[in-house]
Write a protein that holds these residues in place. Structure first.
Motif, PDB file in Angstrom:
ATOM      1  N   LEU A 199      -6.894   3.654 -14.129  1.00  0.00           N
ATOM      2  CA  LEU A 199      -5.663   4.145 -13.515  1.00  0.00           C
ATOM      3  C   LEU A 199      -4.598   3.041 -13.466  1.00  0.00           C
ATOM      4  CD1 LEU A 199      -5.419   7.016 -12.477  1.00  0.00           C
ATOM      5  CD2 LEU A 199      -5.784   6.188 -10.176  1.00  0.00           C
ATOM      6  N   LYS A 200      -5.073   1.822 -13.269  1.00  0.00           N
ATOM      7  CA  LYS A 200      -4.139   0.695 -13.154  1.00  0.00           C
ATOM      8  C   LYS A 200      -3.426   0.401 -14.471  1.00  0.00           C
ATOM      9  CE  LYS A 200      -5.343  -1.897  -9.107  1.00  0.00           C
ATOM     10  NZ  LYS A 200      -5.843  -3.105  -8.508  1.00  0.00           N
ATOM     11  N   GLN A 201      -4.020   0.883 -15.561  1.00  0.00           N
ATOM     12  CA  GLN A 201      -3.371   0.649 -16.853  1.00  0.00           C
ATOM     13  C   GLN A 201      -2.111   1.511 -16.995  1.00  0.00           C
ATOM     14  OE1 GLN A 201      -6.355   1.200 -19.866  1.00  0.00           O
ATOM     15  NE2 GLN A 201      -7.600  -0.466 -19.066  1.00  0.00           N
ATOM     16  N   SER A 202      -2.066   2.621 -16.278  1.00  0.00           N
ATOM     17  CA  SER A 202      -0.921   3.523 -16.405  1.00  0.00           C
ATOM     18  C   SER A 202      -0.010   3.543 -15.184  1.00  0.00           C
ATOM     19  CB  SER A 202      -1.412   4.961 -16.650  1.00  0.00           C
ATOM     20  OG  SER A 202      -2.359   4.999 -17.667  1.00  0.00           O
ATOM     21  N   PHE A 203      -0.524   3.046 -14.046  1.00  0.00           N
ATOM     22  CA  PHE A 203       0.260   3.135 -12.810  1.00  0.00           C
ATOM     23  C   PHE A 203       0.347   1.799 -12.084  1.00  0.00           C
ATOM     24  CE2 PHE A 203      -1.412   7.407 -13.472  1.00  0.00           C
ATOM     25  CZ  PHE A 203      -0.294   8.204 -13.252  1.00  0.00           C
ATOM     26  N   HIS A 204       1.479   1.613 -11.422  1.00  0.00           N
ATOM     27  CA  HIS A 204       1.577   0.525 -10.449  1.00  0.00           C
ATOM     28  C   HIS A 204       1.060   1.080  -9.133  1.00  0.00           C
ATOM     29  CE1 HIS A 204       3.932  -2.180 -12.869  1.00  0.00           C
ATOM     30  NE2 HIS A 204       4.809  -1.239 -13.142  1.00  0.00           N
ATOM     31  N   PHE A 205       0.284   0.280  -8.393  1.00  0.00           N
ATOM     32  CA  PHE A 205      -0.188   0.729  -7.082  1.00  0.00           C
ATOM     33  C   PHE A 205       0.706   0.133  -6.006  1.00  0.00           C
ATOM     34  CE2 PHE A 205      -4.971   1.647  -7.942  1.00  0.00           C
ATOM     35  CZ  PHE A 205      -4.608   2.481  -8.975  1.00  0.00           C
ATOM     36  N   GLN A 206       1.181   0.986  -5.148  1.00  0.00           N
ATOM     37  CA  GLN A 206       2.034   0.522  -4.047  1.00  0.00           C
ATOM     38  C   GLN A 206       1.287   0.858  -2.755  1.00  0.00           C
ATOM     39  OE1 GLN A 206       5.589  -0.502  -4.343  1.00  0.00           O
ATOM     40  NE2 GLN A 206       5.192  -1.105  -2.230  1.00  0.00           N
ATOM     41  N   GLY A 207       0.845  -0.148  -2.004  1.00  0.00           N
ATOM     42  CA  GLY A 207       0.088   0.111  -0.779  1.00  0.00           C
ATOM     43  C   GLY A 207      -1.318  -0.446  -0.901  1.00  0.00           C
TER      44      GLY A 207
ATOM     45  N   LEU B 265      -5.373  -0.035  -0.479  1.00  0.00           N
ATOM     46  CA  LEU B 265      -6.474   0.937  -0.357  1.00  0.00           C
ATOM     47  C   LEU B 265      -7.683   0.346   0.374  1.00  0.00           C
ATOM     48  CD1 LEU B 265      -6.520   2.813  -3.791  1.00  0.00           C
ATOM     49  CD2 LEU B 265      -5.805   3.689  -1.582  1.00  0.00           C
TER      50      LEU B 265
ATOM     51  N   ALA C   3     -13.265  14.395  -7.782  1.00  0.00           N
ATOM     52  CA  ALA C   3     -12.021  13.848  -8.350  1.00  0.00           C
ATOM     53  C   ALA C   3     -11.664  12.611  -7.537  1.00  0.00           C
ATOM     54  CB  ALA C   3     -10.912  14.896  -8.254  1.00  0.00           C
ATOM     55  N   LEU C   4     -10.623  11.919  -7.983  1.00  0.00           N
ATOM     56  CA  LEU C   4     -10.160  10.786  -7.177  1.00  0.00           C
ATOM     57  C   LEU C   4      -9.273  11.373  -6.082  1.00  0.00           C
ATOM     58  CD1 LEU C   4      -9.144   8.317 -10.031  1.00  0.00           C
ATOM     59  CD2 LEU C   4     -11.247   8.313  -8.725  1.00  0.00           C
ATOM     60  N   ASN C   5      -9.807  11.422  -4.857  1.00  0.00           N
ATOM     61  CA  ASN C   5      -9.069  12.047  -3.755  1.00  0.00           C
ATOM     62  C   ASN C   5      -8.404  10.993  -2.885  1.00  0.00           C
ATOM     63  OD1 ASN C   5      -9.954  14.546  -4.604  1.00  0.00           O
ATOM     64  ND2 ASN C   5     -11.721  14.544  -3.232  1.00  0.00           N
ATOM     65  N   PHE C   6      -7.140  11.227  -2.605  1.00  0.00           N
ATOM     66  CA  PHE C   6      -6.390  10.331  -1.724  1.00  0.00           C
ATOM     67  C   PHE C   6      -5.962  11.132  -0.500  1.00  0.00           C
ATOM     68  CE2 PHE C   6      -5.728   6.645  -4.484  1.00  0.00           C
ATOM     69  CZ  PHE C   6      -6.044   7.181  -5.725  1.00  0.00           C
TER      70      PHE C   6
END
Lengths: 280, 90
Positions: A55-63, A65, A159-162
């Motif tokens: 996921l990190k390859q396509s998205f910047h993480f803000q916050g 976890l 799934a990846l649940n947030f």
């Protein structure tokens, strides 16, 4: 009659907390949480990186976890093995110790009803189990939120649940409540085994074996449709259903109801067996 | 008569095209004049294996700088697509 029952229950509570085993067990649970927190402190970031690498390859993480909610969720996962094992050791000891030291025979000579005596033990075992789960929830919550704060909860469940922080808090609380049912199931099972075997070590071995087999059967997910829902091993992960993105209240309610019927059946079997058997 | 109508049509279409070019130039020059802006954005994730509620964030644009997205919640910001430059729109 009721006064006598209350007196037996009070005596059971007194005996339970007089046993050093009980305090060791509670201490072990607290220590386990500290170890899990320290582990998260050192390794949590890298574990999350590993899980979310793609996921990190396509998205910047803000916050953040790696927060208190995730830590409480990790502690919640001790309900698979660690917590029921410790509870089974303590609860079965409520009877086996008395049987081995001769206290049981002495108590029975006082004319106390066997049924009332063992029923009181089952009542105290159920209350102690519920209290222990609440204690684990409170200690893990206070330690985790104090050191790691709050934030979104990330779990992998289909799934990846947030989940946003207030929702995560609610789901974790409900999972602990549902977890009480599973823990009570294992506790009363261990007391039934204590009624059957009467020897501490033998009961522990059989109880641990029962727990391991239950976990293996849970992984196998035996049965289809209703048979799958009715099979006891499949009910012990009901608390996990709170981490599906859309909570299926009906499924959780049915699972907990069936688990309650199993618990009641084990208690009745335990009382019947104890009443039938002679105290040697 | 037919030739007259065709010429009129051609002139009109040339006029419309010229007007469109003019409007576009105006718009482009207005965009070029923007040094920075801040916008409240809603982020909705539509990926099969990710379940996430709609998130709110603040997006900061500054000329010749990468776009910044800030949020009090945890948000996933796509690495490609959000980092646009206004001059790249046309």
């Amino acid at each position: 009659m009721q006064g006598m029952t209350n007196a037996i229950i009070r005596a059971e509570w007194f005996k339970l907390f007089r046993q050093s085993r009980t305090w060791y067990a509670l201490g072990a649970l607290l220590l386990l949480q500290v170890v899990l927190l320290l582990n998260a402190w050192y390794q949590g970031g890298s574990i999350l990186d590993m899980l979310l690498d793609n996921l990190k390859q396509s998205f910047h993480f803000q916050g953040e976890l790696l927060n208190g909610h995730l830590l409480v969720y990790i502690v919640l996962n001790t309900m698979w093995f660690h917590l029921p094992l410790i509870l089974m050791i303590v609860v079965s000891g409520m009877l086996t110790t008395e049987a081995e030291t001769g206290t049981l025979r002495t108590v029975m000579m006082t004319g106390i009803s066997k049924r009332r005596y063992i029923a009181s033990k089952f009542r105290v075992a159920i209350s102690f189990t519920a209290l222990t789960v609440v204690l684990v929830a409170l200690t893990s919550g206070s330690l985790s939120y104090l050191f790691f704060g709050t934030g979104d909860l990330f779990v992998f469940h289909g799934a990846l649940n947030f989940f946003e922080s207030p929702d995560a808090f609610f789901r974790l609380g409900m999972a602990f409540i549902a977890g009480i049912f599973s823990m009570v199931f294992f506790s009363v099972s261990s007391l039934l085994l204590a009624v059957i075997f009467r020897e501490t070590v033998k009961t522990w071995i059989v109880a641990a074996f029962f727990l391991i087999v239950s976990n293996l059967l849970l992984q196998m997910q035996i049965g289809q449709g209703w048979t799958r829902k009715l099979f006891f091993a499949n009910l012990n992960d009901t608390w996990q259903l709170f981490f599906e993105y859309h909570i299926n209240w009906a499924e959780i309610g049915v699972s907990l109801l069936i688990l309650t019927i199993y618990i009641a059946a084990i208690v009745v079997a335990g009382i019947w067996w104890f009443d039938k058997k002679d105290i040697a | 008569m037919r030739i007259f109508l065709m010429c009129l049509g051609l002139l009109l279409s040339m006029n419309v095209h010229a007007q469109a070019e003019l409007s576009l130039d105006k718009f482009r020059s207005r965009l070029d004049g923007i040094e920075a802006f801040k916008a409240n954005v809603k982020l909705e994730t539509d990926i099969d294996f990710i379940q996430m509620p709609v998130k709110t964030a603040v997006m900061y644009y500054e000329r010749n700088q990468p776009v910044k997205v800030e949020s009090e919640d945890f948000v996933l910001v796509p690495k490609r697509g959000v980092d646009l430059l206004l001059s790249e729109i046309f």
